[in-house]
Design an enzyme around this catalytic site. Sequence first.
Site, mmCIF file in Angstrom:
data_model
loop_
_atom_site.group_PDB
_atom_site.id
_atom_site.type_symbol
_atom_site.label_atom_id
_atom_site.label_comp_id
_atom_site.label_asym_id
_atom_site.label_seq_id
_atom_site.Cartn_x
_atom_site.Cartn_y
_atom_site.Cartn_z
ATOM 1 N N ASP A 174 75.097 44.591 36.384
ATOM 2 C CA ASP A 174 75.883 44.386 35.296
ATOM 3 C C ASP A 174 75.356 43.964 34.108
ATOM 4 O OD1 ASP A 174 75.031 41.240 35.124
ATOM 5 O OD2 ASP A 174 75.007 41.753 37.317
ATOM 6 N N GLY A 233 70.712 41.512 35.954
ATOM 7 C CA GLY A 233 71.719 41.769 34.923
ATOM 8 C C GLY A 233 71.047 42.499 33.887
ATOM 9 N N GLU A 258 70.018 44.175 49.452
ATOM 10 C CA GLU A 258 69.164 44.611 48.873
ATOM 11 C C GLU A 258 67.713 45.067 49.858
ATOM 12 O OE1 GLU A 258 69.311 42.052 44.661
ATOM 13 O OE2 GLU A 258 68.519 41.105 46.206
ATOM 14 N N MET A 293 67.010 36.082 39.350
ATOM 15 C CA MET A 293 66.903 34.722 39.857
ATOM 16 C C MET A 293 65.581 34.370 40.669
ATOM 17 S SD MET A 293 70.915 33.524 40.637
ATOM 18 C CE MET A 293 70.369 31.955 40.730
ATOM 19 N N GLU A 294 64.698 35.226 40.638
ATOM 20 C CA GLU A 294 63.649 35.510 41.349
ATOM 21 C C GLU A 294 62.018 35.998 40.803
ATOM 22 O OE1 GLU A 294 67.262 35.218 43.496
ATOM 23 O OE2 GLU A 294 66.299 37.003 42.671
#
Length: 217
Positions: A183, A76, A11, A159-160
């Site tokens: 996704d 996501g 990323e 997740m961050e």
Amino acid sequence: MIGCVIALESEAEALLSQTKIENQTTVNGKPLYTGKAFGKEVAVCICGVGKVNAAVGAAAVLAKGADILFNYGVAGGLHKKTEVCALYAVEKAVQYDFDITQLEGGEIGTLDGETENFLPLFVPDLPFPRRALGTGDRFNDSPADHALLIRLGADLRDMEGAAIAQVCKSAGVPFVSVKAVSDVYGAGSTTEQFECNLARANGALKANMRTILELIA
């Protein structure tokens, strides 16, 4: 200086490949690059996956003198209004795995001392739809997690992001986040979708990086 906190090296390349790197060091075990991108001074930390890593990365770029933080990467999508490889500006974020409701009541994700579970982000005039982000230390296809995120009003999950939002609120600095969807829940295995779409989603971020940085500061 724009402090960039990114989970994965793949990323980070969306920006680093377009940055004139002037210095590379390690802070708190995390690689940190400083230089200029599109005429802007940047400090780029590849923090690793998860909320604690994100907080460590945020602290690292703040220590370098960042006066605005920027997190980008893949996320996501939680419903059909989130399209694979589309970019979204995060307007608010919640830690959906933070739960002290048994002690203090309120809604899941409400941090100690807060009255609302979502923390607001700074959203400059970016040319992307605005969405709400749910952050947790889990990557899964859990129907229970999905139901919780939808109930809370999240459109995206990562997740961050919300952990960085918490650090920025404590530090009193603005925080901007842009996510590319890798996704979408309900369209097959999120793991398989992630692996299939990661490069294309990162490409979308790279193609828009100049526009984003020019509008951030």
